[in-house]
Write a protein that holds these residues in place. Structure first.
Motif, PDB file in Angstrom:
ATOM      1  N   UNK A  23      30.007  17.278   3.698  1.00  0.00           N
ATOM      2  CA  UNK A  23      29.163  16.673   4.715  1.00  0.00           C
ATOM      3  C   UNK A  23      29.161  17.504   5.996  1.00  0.00           C
ATOM      4  N   UNK A  24      30.336  17.962   6.419  1.00  0.00           N
ATOM      5  CA  UNK A  24      30.419  18.822   7.608  1.00  0.00           C
ATOM      6  C   UNK A  24      29.657  20.122   7.387  1.00  0.00           C
ATOM      7  N   UNK A  25      29.773  20.678   6.189  1.00  0.00           N
ATOM      8  CA  UNK A  25      29.067  21.921   5.874  1.00  0.00           C
ATOM      9  C   UNK A  25      27.558  21.739   5.963  1.00  0.00           C
ATOM     10  N   UNK A  26      27.061  20.643   5.425  1.00  0.00           N
ATOM     11  CA  UNK A  26      25.613  20.404   5.460  1.00  0.00           C
ATOM     12  C   UNK A  26      25.124  20.194   6.892  1.00  0.00           C
ATOM     13  N   UNK A  27      25.900  19.489   7.685  1.00  0.00           N
ATOM     14  CA  UNK A  27      25.489  19.256   9.071  1.00  0.00           C
ATOM     15  C   UNK A  27      25.465  20.554   9.869  1.00  0.00           C
ATOM     16  N   UNK A  28      26.454  21.418   9.661  1.00  0.00           N
ATOM     17  CA  UNK A  28      26.471  22.704  10.360  1.00  0.00           C
ATOM     18  C   UNK A  28      25.310  23.586   9.903  1.00  0.00           C
ATOM     19  N   UNK A  29      25.032  23.599   8.607  1.00  0.00           N
ATOM     20  CA  UNK A  29      23.927  24.406   8.094  1.00  0.00           C
ATOM     21  C   UNK A  29      22.585  23.909   8.636  1.00  0.00           C
ATOM     22  N   UNK A  30      22.413  22.589   8.694  1.00  0.00           N
ATOM     23  CA  UNK A  30      21.174  22.039   9.258  1.00  0.00           C
ATOM     24  C   UNK A  30      21.045  22.372  10.732  1.00  0.00           C
ATOM     25  N   UNK A  31      22.159  22.339  11.458  1.00  0.00           N
ATOM     26  CA  UNK A  31      22.117  22.696  12.879  1.00  0.00           C
ATOM     27  C   UNK A  31      21.686  24.147  13.054  1.00  0.00           C
ATOM     28  N   UNK A  32      22.183  25.040  12.183  1.00  0.00           N
ATOM     29  CA  UNK A  32      21.803  26.450  12.263  1.00  0.00           C
ATOM     30  C   UNK A  32      20.315  26.630  11.986  1.00  0.00           C
ATOM     31  N   UNK A  33      19.807  25.945  10.959  1.00  0.00           N
ATOM     32  CA  UNK A  33      18.390  26.072  10.615  1.00  0.00           C
ATOM     33  C   UNK A  33      17.510  25.487  11.710  1.00  0.00           C
ATOM     34  N   UNK A  34      17.912  24.327  12.247  1.00  0.00           N
ATOM     35  CA  UNK A  34      17.125  23.708  13.314  1.00  0.00           C
ATOM     36  C   UNK A  34      17.092  24.581  14.558  1.00  0.00           C
ATOM     37  N   UNK A  35      18.214  25.230  14.864  1.00  0.00           N
ATOM     38  CA  UNK A  35      18.236  26.146  16.001  1.00  0.00           C
ATOM     39  C   UNK A  35      17.204  27.252  15.813  1.00  0.00           C
ATOM     40  N   UNK A  36      17.121  27.776  14.595  1.00  0.00           N
ATOM     41  CA  UNK A  36      16.143  28.827  14.327  1.00  0.00           C
ATOM     42  C   UNK A  36      14.715  28.283  14.378  1.00  0.00           C
TER      43      UNK A  36
ATOM     44  N   UNK B 237      27.111  29.403  13.177  1.00  0.00           N
ATOM     45  CA  UNK B 237      27.051  28.067  12.567  1.00  0.00           C
ATOM     46  C   UNK B 237      26.963  28.155  11.048  1.00  0.00           C
ATOM     47  N   UNK B 238      26.213  29.128  10.549  1.00  0.00           N
ATOM     48  CA  UNK B 238      26.076  29.284   9.101  1.00  0.00           C
ATOM     49  C   UNK B 238      27.396  29.695   8.470  1.00  0.00           C
ATOM     50  N   UNK B 239      28.097  30.638   9.099  1.00  0.00           N
ATOM     51  CA  UNK B 239      29.412  31.045   8.585  1.00  0.00           C
ATOM     52  C   UNK B 239      30.380  29.860   8.584  1.00  0.00           C
TER      53      UNK B 239
END
Length: 355
Positions: A297-310, A283-285
């Motif tokens: 906006x898509x980049x921020x949402x994917x990055x937040x999803x990666x952090x939330x998963x962790x 997700x981060x990549x």
């Protein structure tokens, strides 16, 4: 005929009204609980885990936690005003922290304070509270921003009116800061004239109150954070550190899981972390690729999803395996989440139809 008319009458929906500052107080309670657990664990480790009592008696700190939760409930039930809610949140948070810190003793027949899953359970309790606060805060913001037409708009207007009335009533007891007064006034937009005028009269009766030290400290930290987020190279630094940390750590855990790490205290936790950290790295990549392509906006949402998963999943396994040493991984994840949330809100504000 009366029975038929009664049956045909539309059933009135039940709504549970939330306190205007309830989400903020929930966060305060949770943060107080987290701080209590960390301070308690550090103090007990430094003092050699002393026993309070003599003979066969040991007064565990769960007792003090229960007493503090009783004190918090007493304050909430008896007193009104901003100060009472602050004390409710702080006393309740400290009490919850002392209570949940001894969860290992409740789950084992040997009263094992060092029960390995205890750290993961404690983390999961506080993570769940913070997730709940985030969901409630988002729901409140969405209802407040609803259209003022139709049944949904009427419902939103009544909730905003009730929220403004709560702030006004609280101001009669504790006074109002300028921000609280402005917030209550904004909530009255779209409400019926007579209702708005009634609440405005209550607001006018409330005395002025300067923001407390805690409020000023929070606002100062928020201002510094937004200033740092606006610096030219902050976004690049955050994404570079995020992708390096997520990808490198994922590779390490995948290698440990594949090779059967001999020093691991829990192979199951290592294997589960390898899967979740691998997904977070992907997700981060993807977020970095989207950011390079200009799809912010898509980049921020994917990055937040990666952090939330962790934060929500991976760290549970991490606390189970590494115990409270896993705390060291949290600060940079939380900071990255805060910065990305700020940038996401800015982009959403720029692309919203109202802007």
């Amino acid at each position: 005929m009366t029975t038929t008319a009664t049956a045909a009458r539309p059933r009135r929906a039940r709504r549970r009204l939330r306190l205007a500052d309830g989400v903020w107080r929930l966060r305060m309670m949770t943060l107080a609980g987290i701080a209590t657990v960390l301070i308690t664990r550090a103090y007990l480790a430094a003092t050699g885990y002393p026993r309070i009592g003599g003979g066969g008696i040991h007064i565990g700190h769960v007792v003090w936690g229960g007493l503090l939760m009783i004190a918090a409930l007493t304050v909430a039930l008896v007193w009104a005003g901003d100060r009472a809610r602050v004390w409710t949140a702080l006393l309740g948070g400290v009490g919850i922290g002392l209570f949940v810190d001894e969860v290992g003793k409740y789950l084992t027949t040997t009263n094992d304070y060092f029960y390995r899953p205890a750290a993961a359970i404690i983390y999961l309790v506080f993570a769940a509270l913070l997730v709940l606060a985030a969901l409630l805060g988002r729901d409140t913001a969405a209802s407040g921003a609803g259209d003022a037409s139709g049944a949904a708009g009427a419902s939103g207007a009544s909730e905003r009116l009730a929220g403004a009335a709560q702030i006004a009533a609280n101001g009669l007891v504790s006074g109002l800061t300028p921000d609280e007064r402005d917030h209550a006034t904004r909530l009255l937009d779209g409400c019926a004239d007579q209702d708005r005028d009634a609440v405005l009269r209550l607001l006018a009766q409330a005395q002025h109150r300067d923001p407390g030290r805690l409020t000023r400290a929070v606002e100062r930290v928020r201002g510094w954070t937004e200033w740092i987020a606006g610096l030219r190279w902050t976004e690049t630094v955050v994404f570079v550190l995020l992708i390096l940390s997520r990808v490198i750590v994922a590779i390490i855990f995948i290698a440990q899981a594949a090779g059967g790490e001999p020093h691991s205290t829990d192979a199951g936790a290592i294997t589960a972390s390898a899967f979740t950290r691998g997904a977070s790295a992907v997700l981060t990549i993807a977020a970095v690729v989207m950011r390079i392509r200009g799809r912010r906006l898509t980049a921020y949402r994917l990055a937040k999803a990666a952090i939330l998963l962790d934060l929500i999943v991976t760290e549970v396994f991490n606390f189970h395996d590494s115990q409270f040493g896993a705390v060291a991984e949290l600060p940079h994840l939380v900071l990255a989440f805060v910065f990305i949330s700020i940038w996401q809100r800015q982009v959403e504000a720029q692309t919203s139809p109202a802007s």
